[in-house]
Every structure is written in C-alpha cells, then in structure tokens.
Scaffold this active site. Sequence first.
Site, PDB file in Angstrom:
ATOM      1  N   SER A  44       0.831  -1.213   0.000  1.00 51.65           N
ATOM      2  CA  SER A  44       0.000   0.000   0.000  1.00 51.65           C
ATOM      3  C   SER A  44       0.862   1.259   0.000  1.00 51.65           C
ATOM      4  CB  SER A  44      -0.940   0.013   1.212  1.00 51.65           C
ATOM      5  OG  SER A  44      -0.207   0.118   2.419  1.00 51.65           O
ATOM      6  N   HIS A  45       2.138   1.128   0.358  1.00 58.83           N
ATOM      7  CA  HIS A  45       3.046   2.282   0.316  1.00 58.83           C
ATOM      8  C   HIS A  45       4.294   1.952  -0.483  1.00 58.83           C
ATOM      9  CE1 HIS A  45       0.143   3.415   3.301  1.00 58.83           C
ATOM     10  NE2 HIS A  45       0.493   4.668   3.057  1.00 58.83           N
ATOM     11  N   HIS A 117       2.506  14.492   1.536  1.00 60.13           N
ATOM     12  CA  HIS A 117       2.879  13.331   2.353  1.00 60.13           C
ATOM     13  C   HIS A 117       2.095  12.098   1.947  1.00 60.13           C
ATOM     14  CE1 HIS A 117       4.281  10.999   5.649  1.00 60.13           C
ATOM     15  NE2 HIS A 117       4.850  12.027   6.250  1.00 60.13           N
ATOM     16  N   LEU A 121       5.705   5.631   7.663  1.00 63.09           N
ATOM     17  CA  LEU A 121       6.570   6.337   8.621  1.00 63.09           C
ATOM     18  C   LEU A 121       7.753   5.505   9.106  1.00 63.09           C
ATOM     19  CD1 LEU A 121       3.865   8.198  10.756  1.00 63.09           C
ATOM     20  CD2 LEU A 121       5.087   8.982   8.719  1.00 63.09           C
ATOM     21  N   ASP A 185      -4.598   0.447   1.478  1.00 58.48           N
ATOM     22  CA  ASP A 185      -5.002  -0.957   1.397  1.00 58.48           C
ATOM     23  C   ASP A 185      -6.405  -1.082   0.808  1.00 58.48           C
ATOM     24  OD1 ASP A 185      -3.464  -3.264   2.102  1.00 58.48           O
ATOM     25  OD2 ASP A 185      -3.020  -2.226   3.986  1.00 58.48           O
ATOM     26  N   LYS A 228     -10.842   4.650  21.425  1.00 57.09           N
ATOM     27  CA  LYS A 228      -9.402   4.789  21.710  1.00 57.09           C
ATOM     28  C   LYS A 228      -8.642   5.234  20.454  1.00 57.09           C
ATOM     29  CE  LYS A 228      -9.763   1.370  25.369  1.00 57.09           C
ATOM     30  NZ  LYS A 228      -9.247   0.168  26.008  1.00 57.09           N
TER      31      LYS A 228
END
Length: 335
Positions: A44-45, A117, A121, A185, A228
């Site tokens: 995906s990257h 971007h 990372l 994805d 969360k």
Amino acid sequence: MIRLTLIEARELAESILLHNGFSAAQAQAVTDTVVAGERDGCASHGLYRVLGCVNSLRAGKVAANAEPQVVDQAPSIVRVDAAGGFSQLAFKAGLPLLKEKTRATGIAALAINRCVHFSALWVEIEQLTDAGLVALAFTPSHAWVAPAGGSQPVFGTNPIAFGWPRAGKNPFVFDFATSAIARGDIELHRRAGKAIPEGWGVDAQGQPSTDPNVVLDHGAMLTFGGHKGSALAAMVELIAGPLIGDLTSAESLAYDAGSKSSPYHGELLIALDPKRFLGDAAEQHLARAEGVFESIQGQGARLPSQRRYEARLRSEVEGVQIPQALYNDLKALLA
Ligand code: NDP
Ligand code: PYC
C-alpha cells in the site's frame, strides 16, 4: 504478477518520476521510500504510490523542484519547510540537525511543514533507531475517517510510529494508521476488485459496508479500537497540525479541491537519546528492555515489523512481485 529485482524496481520508480518532471533530489528521495515499501511487503506504500505522485504533479498539488529549507527553531526544535515538495526530501534535509540536537539535549523534535505526504513512517523511524535513538512520528492526511460514534469524515488515517533501537538486532518498530486500515489498502482492494472486511468503513448513511467504492467515494473509514483509536487520531490532528502551524486533515482535503492528490500538511517527529537520559547506565537498561521482547516472543507472539524484516530478507534475494495491471499503469507514465 510481474517479478522485479530491487534494482529494476528502483529504476522503474526513479525513471517515471524524472520523466514526469521531478528534480533528481525529489525523485531519489521518493524512490528510496517506495522501493523500501515494496521490498518490505508493504504494497500500500510501495510502487503503487508512484501513480499518486504523478497525479499530484499533474493536478498542480506538488512542487516538482522544491528545495527544503532547514530552520534552527529552538534548542530542541528543528523546522523544515518542504516548500510544497514531498516529505521524504524534507526529512532527509532535517535529519542531521535533529540527530545533533537530540544528542545534545536528550530530546528533540522535527517539524516538517508544507509537505506533500504519502509515505510509510517506519522508513524514517528506522533512520533514527539506526542512530541509537528512540523515535516517534505522527502525520495527518485527508479527512476520510469518522470519529467513534459519528459517521462523517473528520480525521485523516493519521499514522503513529514508534521505534526502539536494539543492539545487534533489528529495531522494535510499530507503525500503524489510527484508522482500522490504511486507505492505501482499501485502494488496492478496489484495484483488485475485492470486497473489504467489515469494520473498515461505512456507507453515506453510516451503515457498515464491504464495498471499497462505497467507503472510498461516498462513506467514511472507521478508526481502530473505537473511541481509543478515535482519540489517538484526534491527538495526531493536533500535534502534527495546529501545534506545528500546519493543516488539519479537513483543511488538507479542502486544499485538494477534488483533485485526488496526496495530502498536503505537516509531520512531527520526536527523538530521544537513551545515552542522555541514562549516561553510563544506558547499556544496562537497554539490555533490560530486551526482557520485554523476550516475554512477547517467548510465548509465540510476534513483534511488530517482524513480517516486514522477513519480507526484506526475501526480497533482497528474490526481488518483488507486483500485479501486471500496476506494472502496465506505471509503464504508461513513461510514454
Ligand atoms: P498494519 O495494520 O498493516 O500494521 C500495523 C503495525 O502492526 C505494523 O507495525 C505491523 O508489523 C504490526 N502488526 C500487524 N500484525 C501484527 C501481529 N499479528 N502481531 C504484531 N504486530 C503486528 O498497518 P496500517 O494499515 O495501519 O498502516 C500501514 C502503513 O501505512 C504504515 O506504514 C503507515 O505509516 C502508513 N500510512 C501512512 C499515512 C500517511 O499519511 N503518510 C497514513 C496512513 C498510513 P508488520 O509490518 O511486520 O506486519
Ligand atoms: O494509506 O491512508 C493511507 C495514506 C494516506 C496518505 C498516505 N497513505
């Protein structure tokens, strides 16, 4: 599937970026990360992202020749103005001063501003753990993700990454979107004509959907871990947005104006030097930390990034495989 050696993957990405008008420095910095993504089994990257680079350029949403400017903002803060170019080159420009400041003060931050971007990372985190530093990274994206209890997109996919150096071993690194899954994805599911699992997104009415077209074009993605993940996504909006004087995911999407370019905003990295925190006792405490990893792996659980490191070893021998349709789309960008 098409198999490429890592050298061929590099040549393919770099030649497309240069052919379409990116400067050598921008093209090289982007190539490094997309080839690393493909090599580590993070499709995906990986090379797929080169399509987005050219689309962003054609839409006028990235500066092909941008030269990042490094600013010594404060004793523990480095700022890099990416000048509308990709985050990768801005990170490269700011890294030496970030390391210098972290070693001098024990903790330092790098704020990257005005960058396009799209990268994973962990590529940046590993450059800090390689220098013996503990590291964190955060960035917003475009507003695609609904908050827990809502149905309208507010957050980006807002990844959080953490790295811990380990003597003689690959670093402990986790790197995940605060959405249930990275948008990339879901885009790959759409390209492959596959349904997505329940829990990744909802339709325009807030009802669960497994159709990538519905979730990407009309509905919203969901955060991981309910309230969360939602709170963590909000934290990323704040510390990698207003705190560093840059855009939120909603502002990035508004700037995009429907061009479907890569997000444009900032990124925040924080580095910590165990040697400054602990002095001569650093080695002893880092050795103690190994007990945490042993307790995880000792019961058969795996560490985050283990799959990636295994893929890396495999790719270095066997090369990588990408779908024929992606290869064709990439080659078309050389026409
Ligand atoms: P994943 O859910 O695929 O993986 C998240 C992390 O969890 C990885 O470190 C992974 O390690 C680890 N992991 C997965 N399964 C297990 C397991 N069973 N046990 C232990 N650890 C596990 O990632 P996401 O889809 O959330 O994100 C993918 C990438 O997308 C990230 O690299 C992120 O930086 C990038 N991204 C970038 C954005 C941007 O704006 N630039 C926005 C959103 C995402 P492993 O890799 O070894 O499986
Ligand atoms: O996959 O969510 C994602 C993403 C957004 C920006 C770059 N990657």
